[in-house]
Design a protein around this motif. Structure first.
Motif, mmCIF file in Angstrom:
data_model
loop_
_atom_site.group_PDB
_atom_site.id
_atom_site.type_symbol
_atom_site.label_atom_id
_atom_site.label_comp_id
_atom_site.label_asym_id
_atom_site.label_seq_id
_atom_site.Cartn_x
_atom_site.Cartn_y
_atom_site.Cartn_z
ATOM 1 N N CYS A 165 -13.631 1.525 -5.686
ATOM 2 C CA CYS A 165 -13.725 2.733 -4.857
ATOM 3 C C CYS A 165 -15.149 3.283 -4.837
ATOM 4 C CB CYS A 165 -12.750 3.794 -5.361
ATOM 5 S SG CYS A 165 -11.036 3.501 -4.840
ATOM 6 N N SER A 215 -7.191 4.606 -2.122
ATOM 7 C CA SER A 215 -6.900 3.202 -2.411
ATOM 8 C C SER A 215 -7.706 2.287 -1.499
ATOM 9 C CB SER A 215 -5.401 2.928 -2.211
ATOM 10 O OG SER A 215 -5.115 1.545 -2.302
ATOM 11 N N GLU A 258 -7.859 6.194 -12.728
ATOM 12 C CA GLU A 258 -7.085 5.092 -12.146
ATOM 13 C C GLU A 258 -5.601 5.384 -12.284
ATOM 14 O OE1 GLU A 258 -10.174 1.348 -12.488
ATOM 15 O OE2 GLU A 258 -8.462 1.432 -13.873
ATOM 16 N N ILE A 304 -6.215 5.703 2.755
ATOM 17 C CA ILE A 304 -6.152 4.240 2.636
ATOM 18 C C ILE A 304 -6.917 3.525 3.745
ATOM 19 C CG2 ILE A 304 -3.951 4.170 1.399
ATOM 20 C CD1 ILE A 304 -2.618 3.611 4.110
ATOM 21 N N SER A 329 1.748 7.448 -6.209
ATOM 22 C CA SER A 329 0.780 8.519 -6.437
ATOM 23 C C SER A 329 1.384 9.878 -6.109
ATOM 24 C CB SER A 329 -0.482 8.289 -5.595
ATOM 25 O OG SER A 329 -0.333 8.743 -4.253
ATOM 26 N N SER A 388 1.046 4.271 -2.730
ATOM 27 C CA SER A 388 0.811 5.655 -2.333
ATOM 28 C C SER A 388 1.983 6.550 -2.717
ATOM 29 C CB SER A 388 0.568 5.734 -0.825
ATOM 30 O OG SER A 388 -0.618 5.060 -0.462
ATOM 31 N N ASP A 419 -7.094 3.584 -7.121
ATOM 32 C CA ASP A 419 -6.505 2.350 -7.653
ATOM 33 C C ASP A 419 -7.495 1.626 -8.554
ATOM 34 O OD1 ASP A 419 -8.161 1.650 -5.535
ATOM 35 O OD2 ASP A 419 -6.663 0.462 -4.465
ATOM 36 N N ASN A 464 0.828 -1.205 0.000
ATOM 37 C CA ASN A 464 0.000 0.000 0.000
ATOM 38 C C ASN A 464 0.866 1.259 0.000
ATOM 39 O OD1 ASN A 464 -2.415 -1.373 -0.027
ATOM 40 N ND2 ASN A 464 -2.757 -1.242 2.167
#
Length: 394
Positions: free
Chosen positions: A284, A350, A303, A252, A137, A134, A279, A130
């Protein structure tokens, strides 16, 4: 056929051998192939490659003290010399709640023989994958030279996120951890960050409304370049009015429509940047309470895999990817602007993809085999024809 067993200590040592760029690339490959599959499912004629991905719904079984979750997934291989990677993650969630984290193991399958190739302790792997996504991103959203980071929560997710971001961005000088209370876990996290990153000023603040830390929380938020939320809160953790223009927010924690870590105003400010990064659009819009509450549609989401440059066969175009991740020269970094609290922000939400577990577990297993780490159980799956005749009791 031998079986490789990787303990939590083994996994931690192996993960330390990965650079943040390596982990980001693993997740970039996962996200890009997932998004290609999503496009293909909508009959996008421009794509002539169908990614070989399988993510069945997770299976849940109630036990006396836990809910056991079984999450299988598979990623097919581009490489003709490899069949692909298949794994099953097993997580047990305590019915009473636990501050010790979630017991978790991943079974990695040898696709050639069908045997179990490895058993990997994955207590920390979910947090690592995760955090890598992140961090990807943060780089893609062009969060240049962040100096201040604020994190809500004190579990393994937050620790992994802080660790990777501070490693990657040498510009970070201040870290504020906001937890419900100054419990032992939060105090240990504060100590760990101070020990690992002595150049970073780290402070732990309590989140309760009657805490004397209220003014310090507000000031930390108002100066934050990065905000990371990893809680199960059903109400917004802070007001959009406390977030300055240009901040990147990572969400998250929520995974049900009832959970909500930020308010609708902050979500709408992200739309001023053009989109909200996720994601998986489908997951989501089904699970992320913040996005559902704000009434967002698929067209307002992007995405993360769609931002990764790939060819029509699904391979990452590395030259373009590296240019994208490299940012801009320091001398061209935007100068400080007047601080405002109503302009565009960027958000990455996410809920997690099963193929992330496959990718990170397989990478860890390969690294363990290269480094000779872990416990090898010889003859774990030796066929009867190779064992010889075994006489029964007379």
């Amino acid at each position: 056929m031998s079986l490789l067993v990787l303990t939590s200590d083994d996994v931690e040592a192996i993960i330390c051998a990965f650079q943040s760029q390596n982990l980001q690339l693993i997740m970039a490959k996962v996200f890009s192939r997932f998004s290609l599959l999503e496009k293909k499912s909508y009959s996008d004629k421009s794509i002539d490659f169908l990614p070989d991905i399988s993510m069945p719904e997770r299976l849940s079984i109630a036990t006396a003290n836990h809910t056991a979750l079984f999450m299988p997934a598979r990623i097919g291989s581009h490489n003709p010399a490899s069949l692909g990677d298949t794994a099953v993650k097993v997580v047990c969630v305590s019915k009473e709640g636990s501050s010790r984290g979630l017991p978790s193991s991943t079974l990695v399958i040898n696709e050639e023989t069908g045997s179990i190739k490895a058993i990997v302790n994955s207590r920390k792997l979910t947090a690592i994958r995760n955090a890598a996504g992140s961090l990807l991103s943060t780089c893609l959203m062009k969060c240049f030279q962040p100096q201040s980071i604020v994190a809500f929560g004190a579990g393994q997710q937050i620790e992994a996120h802080l660790d990777l971001h501070i490693q990657h961005f040498y510009s970070i000088k201040r870290c504020t951890i906001i937890n419900r209370s100054r419990n032992n876990r939060a105090l240990q996290l504060e100590k760990n960050i101070k020990t690992r990153f002595p150049h970073v000023e780290c402070n732990l603040l309590a989140a309760s409304s009657d805490s004397s830390d209220t003014a310090r929380r507000t000031e930390a938020l108002r100066s934050a370049d990065l905000i990371i939320c990893a809680t199960s809160s059903a109400t917004p953790l802070f007001s959009s009015d406390h977030v300055k223009t240009g901040t990147h927010i990572i969400l998250i924690g929520s995974y049900t429509p009832q959970m909500q870590e930020v308010d609708g105003n902050l979500i709408r400010r992200a739309l001023l940047s053009g989109t909200v990064l996720v994601d998986s659009k489908r997951d989501c819009l089904r699970e992320a309470g913040e996005l559902i509450g704000a009434g967002l549609t698929s067209k307002e989401l992007t995405e993360i895999g769609d931002l990764i440059p790939t060819d029509l066969q699904g391979n990452i175009e590395m030259e373009k990817y590296e240019a994208l991740m490299g940012g801009i020269p320091v001398e061209e970094t935007p100068k400080d602007i007047e601080r405002t609290f109503d302009g565009p922000v960027t958000i990455f939400k996410s809920v997690g993809l099963g193929i992330q577990d496959v990718a990170i577990a397989s990478a860890v297993v390969e690294k363990a085999l290269d480094q000779g780490k872990g416990i090898s159980v010889a003859g774990y799956d030796r066929p009867a024809s190779e064992r010889g005749h075994i006489s029964g009791a007379e």
